[in-house]
Scaffold this active site. Structure first.
Site, PDB file in Angstrom:
ATOM      1  N   GLU A   1      42.683  43.441   4.613  1.00 51.43           N
ATOM      2  CA  GLU A   1      41.498  42.995   3.881  1.00 51.43           C
ATOM      3  C   GLU A   1      41.781  41.723   3.078  1.00 51.43           C
ATOM      4  O   GLU A   1      40.921  40.849   2.966  1.00 51.43           O
ATOM      5  CB  GLU A   1      41.005  44.116   2.959  1.00 51.43           C
ATOM      6  CG  GLU A   1      40.411  45.267   3.762  1.00 51.43           C
ATOM      7  CD  GLU A   1      40.426  46.598   3.036  1.00 51.43           C
ATOM      8  OE1 GLU A   1      39.379  46.985   2.523  1.00 51.43           O
ATOM      9  OE2 GLU A   1      41.485  47.259   2.992  1.00 51.43           O
TER      10      GLU A   1
ATOM     11  N   HIS B   1      38.524  53.842   9.851  1.00 49.38           N
ATOM     12  CA  HIS B   1      39.351  53.489   8.691  1.00 49.38           C
ATOM     13  C   HIS B   1      39.683  54.802   7.986  1.00 49.38           C
ATOM     14  O   HIS B   1      38.830  55.390   7.301  1.00 49.38           O
ATOM     15  CB  HIS B   1      38.566  52.544   7.770  1.00 49.38           C
ATOM     16  CG  HIS B   1      39.291  52.167   6.519  1.00 49.38           C
ATOM     17  ND1 HIS B   1      39.778  50.897   6.279  1.00 49.38           N
ATOM     18  CD2 HIS B   1      39.647  52.901   5.437  1.00 49.38           C
ATOM     19  CE1 HIS B   1      40.389  50.866   5.115  1.00 49.38           C
ATOM     20  NE2 HIS B   1      40.314  52.072   4.571  1.00 49.38           N
TER      21      HIS B   1
ATOM     22  N   HIS C   1      34.106  49.735   2.996  1.00 51.48           N
ATOM     23  CA  HIS C   1      35.260  49.322   3.840  1.00 51.48           C
ATOM     24  C   HIS C   1      34.846  48.243   4.841  1.00 51.48           C
ATOM     25  O   HIS C   1      35.491  48.087   5.880  1.00 51.48           O
ATOM     26  CB  HIS C   1      35.834  50.515   4.653  1.00 51.48           C
ATOM     27  CG  HIS C   1      36.452  51.589   3.834  1.00 51.48           C
ATOM     28  ND1 HIS C   1      36.323  52.921   4.157  1.00 51.48           N
ATOM     29  CD2 HIS C   1      37.221  51.548   2.731  1.00 51.48           C
ATOM     30  CE1 HIS C   1      36.981  53.661   3.270  1.00 51.48           C
ATOM     31  NE2 HIS C   1      37.534  52.848   2.392  1.00 51.48           N
TER      32      HIS C   1
ATOM     33  N   ASN D   1      41.942  41.864  -6.485  1.00 53.52           N
ATOM     34  CA  ASN D   1      41.194  43.111  -6.318  1.00 53.52           C
ATOM     35  C   ASN D   1      41.319  43.876  -7.631  1.00 53.52           C
ATOM     36  O   ASN D   1      42.335  44.519  -7.879  1.00 53.52           O
ATOM     37  CB  ASN D   1      41.794  43.892  -5.140  1.00 53.52           C
ATOM     38  CG  ASN D   1      41.089  45.208  -4.892  1.00 53.52           C
ATOM     39  OD1 ASN D   1      40.205  45.611  -5.671  1.00 53.52           O
ATOM     40  ND2 ASN D   1      41.462  45.885  -3.829  1.00 53.52           N
TER      41      ASN D   1
ATOM     42  N   ARG E   1      37.674  40.663  -4.262  1.00 53.38           N
ATOM     43  CA  ARG E   1      37.048  41.794  -3.584  1.00 53.38           C
ATOM     44  C   ARG E   1      35.984  42.355  -4.521  1.00 53.38           C
ATOM     45  O   ARG E   1      36.264  42.630  -5.696  1.00 53.38           O
ATOM     46  CB  ARG E   1      38.095  42.864  -3.295  1.00 53.38           C
ATOM     47  CG  ARG E   1      37.457  44.067  -2.656  1.00 53.38           C
ATOM     48  CD  ARG E   1      38.345  45.261  -2.693  1.00 53.38           C
ATOM     49  NE  ARG E   1      37.675  46.373  -2.061  1.00 53.38           N
ATOM     50  CZ  ARG E   1      37.872  47.636  -2.404  1.00 53.38           C
ATOM     51  NH1 ARG E   1      38.724  47.939  -3.359  1.00 53.38           N
ATOM     52  NH2 ARG E   1      37.236  48.593  -1.781  1.00 53.38           N
TER      53      ARG E   1
ATOM     54  N   LYS F   1      45.204  44.203  -8.119  1.00 55.17           N
ATOM     55  CA  LYS F   1      46.107  43.876  -7.009  1.00 55.17           C
ATOM     56  C   LYS F   1      45.911  42.398  -6.698  1.00 55.17           C
ATOM     57  O   LYS F   1      44.779  41.906  -6.768  1.00 55.17           O
ATOM     58  CB  LYS F   1      45.739  44.678  -5.758  1.00 55.17           C
ATOM     59  CG  LYS F   1      46.092  46.145  -5.854  1.00 55.17           C
ATOM     60  CD  LYS F   1      45.892  46.803  -4.488  1.00 55.17           C
ATOM     61  CE  LYS F   1      45.803  48.296  -4.644  1.00 55.17           C
ATOM     62  NZ  LYS F   1      44.798  48.942  -3.838  1.00 55.17           N
TER      63      LYS F   1
ATOM     64  N   ARG G   1      37.228  63.725  -1.495  1.00 54.05           N
ATOM     65  CA  ARG G   1      35.752  63.709  -1.433  1.00 54.05           C
ATOM     66  C   ARG G   1      35.245  64.623  -0.324  1.00 54.05           C
ATOM     67  O   ARG G   1      35.854  64.698   0.741  1.00 54.05           O
ATOM     68  CB  ARG G   1      35.237  62.298  -1.156  1.00 54.05           C
ATOM     69  CG  ARG G   1      35.510  61.303  -2.245  1.00 54.05           C
ATOM     70  CD  ARG G   1      34.765  60.005  -1.936  1.00 54.05           C
ATOM     71  NE  ARG G   1      35.223  58.941  -2.799  1.00 54.05           N
ATOM     72  CZ  ARG G   1      35.746  57.790  -2.344  1.00 54.05           C
ATOM     73  NH1 ARG G   1      35.847  57.551  -1.052  1.00 54.05           N
ATOM     74  NH2 ARG G   1      36.137  56.881  -3.195  1.00 54.05           N
TER      75      ARG G   1
HETATM   76  P1  ADP Z   1      43.432  54.034   0.117  1.00 57.93           P
HETATM   77  O1  ADP Z   1      42.114  54.575   0.586  1.00 57.93           O
HETATM   78  O2  ADP Z   1      43.853  54.559  -1.219  1.00 57.93           O
HETATM   79  O3  ADP Z   1      43.597  52.542   0.299  1.00 57.93           O
HETATM   80  P2  ADP Z   1      45.472  54.230   2.185  1.00 57.93           P
HETATM   81  O4  ADP Z   1      44.802  53.464   3.258  1.00 57.93           O
HETATM   82  O5  ADP Z   1      46.663  53.639   1.528  1.00 57.93           O
HETATM   83  O6  ADP Z   1      44.463  54.740   1.095  1.00 57.93           O
HETATM   84  O7  ADP Z   1      45.906  55.644   2.825  1.00 57.93           O
HETATM   85  C1  ADP Z   1      46.460  56.660   2.062  1.00 57.93           C
HETATM   86  C2  ADP Z   1      46.640  57.870   2.965  1.00 57.93           C
HETATM   87  O8  ADP Z   1      47.534  57.523   4.033  1.00 57.93           O
HETATM   88  C3  ADP Z   1      47.217  59.092   2.266  1.00 57.93           C
HETATM   89  O9  ADP Z   1      46.469  60.246   2.617  1.00 57.93           O
HETATM   90  C4  ADP Z   1      48.601  59.206   2.892  1.00 57.93           C
HETATM   91  O10 ADP Z   1      48.964  60.524   2.999  1.00 57.93           O
HETATM   92  C5  ADP Z   1      48.378  58.622   4.278  1.00 57.93           C
HETATM   93  N1  ADP Z   1      49.648  58.230   4.886  1.00 57.93           N
HETATM   94  C6  ADP Z   1      50.500  57.251   4.511  1.00 57.93           C
HETATM   95  N2  ADP Z   1      51.609  57.268   5.290  1.00 57.93           N
HETATM   96  C7  ADP Z   1      51.448  58.279   6.166  1.00 57.93           C
HETATM   97  C8  ADP Z   1      52.240  58.825   7.226  1.00 57.93           C
HETATM   98  N3  ADP Z   1      53.416  58.314   7.520  1.00 57.93           N
HETATM   99  N4  ADP Z   1      51.750  59.873   7.922  1.00 57.93           N
HETATM  100  C9  ADP Z   1      50.545  60.389   7.607  1.00 57.93           C
HETATM  101  N5  ADP Z   1      49.751  59.946   6.638  1.00 57.93           N
HETATM  102  C10 ADP Z   1      50.191  58.901   5.921  1.00 57.93           C
END
Ligand code: ADP
Length: 404
Positions: free
Chosen positions: A384, A208, A180, A7, A91, A14, A241
């Site tokens: 994914e 998601h 997504h 990715n 990806r 990644k 966003r």
């Molecule tokens: P990306 O879109 O960058 O792939 P992720 O799917 O990794 O994002 O999600 C990131 C989000 O998940 C951040 O807003 C983070 O605050 C939230 N997050 C991660 N762990 C927790 C948690 N334990 N409680 C609430 N939100 C969380």
């Protein structure tokens, strides 16, 4: 089969090395700060301690060279020979209307992907750099492209055409594409498996919720609508966003604040959403902590939840009902608070949350509604990389079956 999943982002790559048949991750990691000072590779395997390496990683080719050398390293690696890599799965963010599924990458495919750069100028060029680098380093290994947009290509035109002059769709491809897709596809399939029913007979809403967030309506196994649009800016309130808003606001602000299109774009994508409203953070954990202490943290969270509820209502109407709602990605998998707030006052839809199950479900598959809840709400960690590895393996197996 061993599949290297890549990715490639603007300054990162990644990777995961996966045996798809066994759903086993042999190694995974991340190269960060490509082309910048302090470039670094973090690598972990299923049986050895994690390792971090710094180096001068000038471009994506060097980054993938680093990945291959650590995968082959006697101390930290999991491969004895490069030839053990049977295929590479990439990806790719935007496949436009050209790709409604994953494809074997050849020069025609690269030409089509290049045409999609206009739609995703920040994402597709690094994806293509990753493909070019992998092709030059592993010239005899088949490469497969898996697109974020592909799953949503089943949307009917009334869901993807905007209320603009139709010629703009024909001339410039202005339409909803959605993103997504790999994640929505994976969790919808898993949801059907968890209730032991054919996906083709289910109405599923997949949420998601991560830094970028989107919701999809998956009817009979097909995406019939999704909240992200021509770009990932549309739909839910996201980390930084805006999500949905009146497009006239953009012209108004550009005039009032004397902003260029580029500056406006940065505001919409990087300074808005949960960060912009709260003035605190884009990170949901901080917003949760401050929810009862800070009015703007509360407001950001309330907008976030309100929009999810609205989309759930809209997609239930669009599908003529819903059987399953899935929460996935960073927020969806981890935040019981977001799930509880979203499902509150939704009994009229047939949702009865089991608060205990919800609280104890974190990053693992679970049904979090009561036994008698008509709609099942689930937590399903997304994967994914596994989908990319599975698609890649399937395409490569077909390739080997074909007569030469
Ligand atoms: P990306 O879109 O960058 O792939 P992720 O799917 O990794 O994002 O999600 C990131 C989000 O998940 C951040 O807003 C983070 O605050 C939230 N997050 C991660 N762990 C927790 C948690 N334990 N409680 C609430 N939100 C969380």
């Amino acid at each position: 089969m061993k599949v290297l999943v890549l990715n490639a982002g603007s300054s990162s790559v990644k990777y995961q090395l996966i045996i798809p048949e066994e759903r086993k991750v042999l190694a995974k990691g991340l190269v960060e700060r490509i082309g910048l000072s302090g470039a670094m590779l973090s690598h972990e395997t299923f049986d050895k301690s994690p390792v971090k390496m710094t180096g001068e990683i000038l471009d994506h080719r060097v980054a993938i060279e680093y990945v291959l050398s650590i995968l082959l390293s006697p101390r930290h690696g999991v491969l004895k020979d490069k030839n053990e890599i049977d295929a590479v799965g990439h990806r790719v963010v935007h496949g436009g209307e050209a790709f409604s599924g994953s494809v074997l990458i050849n020069s025609d495919m690269i030409n089509e992907m290049t045409k999609c750069i206009d739609f995703a100028p920040l994402h597709n060029p690094p994806n293509l750099k990753g493909i070019a680098a992998a092709k030059s380093l592993l010239p005899d290994v088949p490469q497969v492209g898996v697109f974020d947009t592909a799953f949503h290509q089943t949307m009917p035109s009334h869901a993807y055409i905007y209320g603009l002059p139709y010629t703009l769709y024909k001339r410039h491809g202005i339409r909803r594409y959605g993103f997504h897709g790999t994640s929505h596809r994976y969790v919808a399939h898993r949801a059907a498996e968890l209730v032991n029913k054919p996906l083709k007979e289910l109405k599923i809403i997949t949420c998601h919720l991560g830094n970028g967030s989107s919701i999809a309506a998956v009817k009979d196994g097909q995406s019939i609508d999704t909240s992200m649009g021509f770009t990932p800016l549309e739909g839910l309130l996201m980390g930084t966003r805006t999500g949905d808003m009146d497009p006239a606001i953009i012209l108004h602000i550009m005039g009032k604040e004397d902003l260029s299109p580029g500056e406006m774009n940065t505001m919409l994508n990087k300074h808005s959403g949960i960060l912009g409203v709260s003035g605190i953070s884009s990170d949901m954990r901080e917003i949760e902590e401050k929810y009862h202490l800070n009015d703007r943290a509360k407001l950001a969270m309330d907008i976030f939840i309100y929009r999810i509820k609205k989309y759930i209502g809209a997609y239930t109407a669009a599908m003529g009902g819903t059987d399953i709602i899935v929460f996935t990605a960073g927020i969806g998998e981890n935040s019981d608070m977001v799930r509880e707030m979203t499902c509150s006052d939704m009994e009229f839809l047939g949702i009865k949350l089991d608060k205990n199950k919800n609280k104890t479900s974190r990053k693992k598959e679970a049904i979090i509604t009561t036994e008698d809840s008509r709609v099942k709400v689930m937590v399903i960690p997304t994967n994914e990389e596994l989908v990319i590895a599975l698609d890649t393996a399937e395409i490569v197996r077909e390739l080997h079956k074909q007569p030469v």
